[in-house]
Design a protein around this motif. Sequence first.
Motif, mmCIF file in Angstrom:
data_model
loop_
_atom_site.group_PDB
_atom_site.id
_atom_site.type_symbol
_atom_site.label_atom_id
_atom_site.label_comp_id
_atom_site.label_asym_id
_atom_site.label_seq_id
_atom_site.Cartn_x
_atom_site.Cartn_y
_atom_site.Cartn_z
ATOM 1 N N GLU A 143 39.324 3.066 2.063
ATOM 2 C CA GLU A 143 40.757 3.369 2.028
ATOM 3 C C GLU A 143 40.985 4.855 1.761
ATOM 4 O OE1 GLU A 143 42.729 1.014 -0.875
ATOM 5 O OE2 GLU A 143 42.781 -0.761 0.384
ATOM 6 N N TYR B 291 34.272 -4.518 -3.069
ATOM 7 C CA TYR B 291 35.562 -3.988 -3.529
ATOM 8 C C TYR B 291 35.512 -2.468 -3.608
ATOM 9 C CZ TYR B 291 39.030 -2.541 -7.001
ATOM 10 O OH TYR B 291 40.031 -1.893 -7.665
ATOM 11 N N GLU C 250 47.720 -7.322 -7.293
ATOM 12 C CA GLU C 250 46.643 -7.913 -6.499
ATOM 13 C C GLU C 250 46.223 -6.914 -5.429
ATOM 14 O OE1 GLU C 250 45.916 -11.478 -3.318
ATOM 15 O OE2 GLU C 250 47.533 -11.699 -4.772
ATOM 16 N N TRP C 251 44.966 -6.496 -5.457
ATOM 17 C CA TRP C 251 44.454 -5.571 -4.445
ATOM 18 C C TRP C 251 44.133 -6.318 -3.164
ATOM 19 C CZ3 TRP C 251 39.717 -5.251 -1.933
ATOM 20 C CH2 TRP C 251 39.526 -4.086 -1.174
ATOM 21 N N GLY C 252 43.529 -7.484 -3.301
ATOM 22 C CA GLY C 252 43.154 -8.270 -2.132
ATOM 23 C C GLY C 252 42.131 -9.319 -2.496
ATOM 24 N N SER D 162 38.889 -8.089 2.690
ATOM 25 C CA SER D 162 40.065 -8.411 3.476
ATOM 26 C C SER D 162 41.230 -7.468 3.190
ATOM 27 C CB SER D 162 40.477 -9.858 3.235
ATOM 28 O OG SER D 162 40.747 -10.061 1.872
ATOM 29 N N GLY D 163 41.084 -6.574 2.235
ATOM 30 C CA GLY D 163 42.114 -5.580 1.975
ATOM 31 C C GLY D 163 43.303 -6.132 1.226
ATOM 32 N N ARG D 164 44.395 -5.474 1.342
ATOM 33 C CA ARG D 164 45.584 -5.840 0.581
ATOM 34 C C ARG D 164 46.383 -6.931 1.273
ATOM 35 N NH1 ARG D 164 46.641 -2.231 -3.512
ATOM 36 N NH2 ARG D 164 45.437 -0.323 -3.402
ATOM 37 N N THR D 165 45.832 -8.109 1.355
ATOM 38 C CA THR D 165 46.560 -9.223 1.942
ATOM 39 C C THR D 165 47.447 -9.851 0.882
ATOM 40 O OG1 THR D 165 44.840 -10.814 1.398
ATOM 41 C CG2 THR D 165 44.681 -9.719 3.533
ATOM 42 N N HIS D 166 48.467 -10.524 1.311
ATOM 43 C CA HIS D 166 49.364 -11.200 0.387
ATOM 44 C C HIS D 166 49.379 -12.698 0.661
ATOM 45 C CE1 HIS D 166 50.809 -7.579 -1.457
ATOM 46 N NE2 HIS D 166 50.942 -7.054 -0.258
#
Length: 162
Positions: free
Chosen positions: A121, A114, A98-100, A145-149
Amino acid sequence: MASYVVMEPPEGGPEQAVLVRDGFALLAFIMPFLWFLWHRMWLEALAAFAAALLIGALGTVEGWSVAATVASLCLSLFVALEARNLRVAMLARRGWSEWGIVDAASRDEAETRYMSGLLSEGAEARNETTAPPAFTEKPLPGRVSGRTHEPALGLFTYPGAR
């Protein structure tokens, strides 16, 4: 605006990434088994088929036809609400990362955001070797939102997310 979960393949570049829109899947509501087969979700298709057979068998029992109808509608509603999250989980099981999450008005705009996030980045990685930035800017709402988890809307969290 809609939210799109960006999943990157284990091999290949970002041009092969899949954007999965979060929300209600109408075709999954109408025909869940075929929707799962179309997206190559074999285990989910088998589970939906088994549940449909069980509910159909329940409907043949005298006095249970209304309960079987309600159960069938509830199953279809559940599948329609969670189909996209199940697809993200299936991709994660197959090694995709998952990138974000990207918020956008359309799929084309989500792809653009994206790609611009990837470019920013890359620029940040090149600038880290030269000089630190003069100030840090917080992302505006509705931007990449970027690489959120954090999990998107839904009942299930994504594998590996904490």
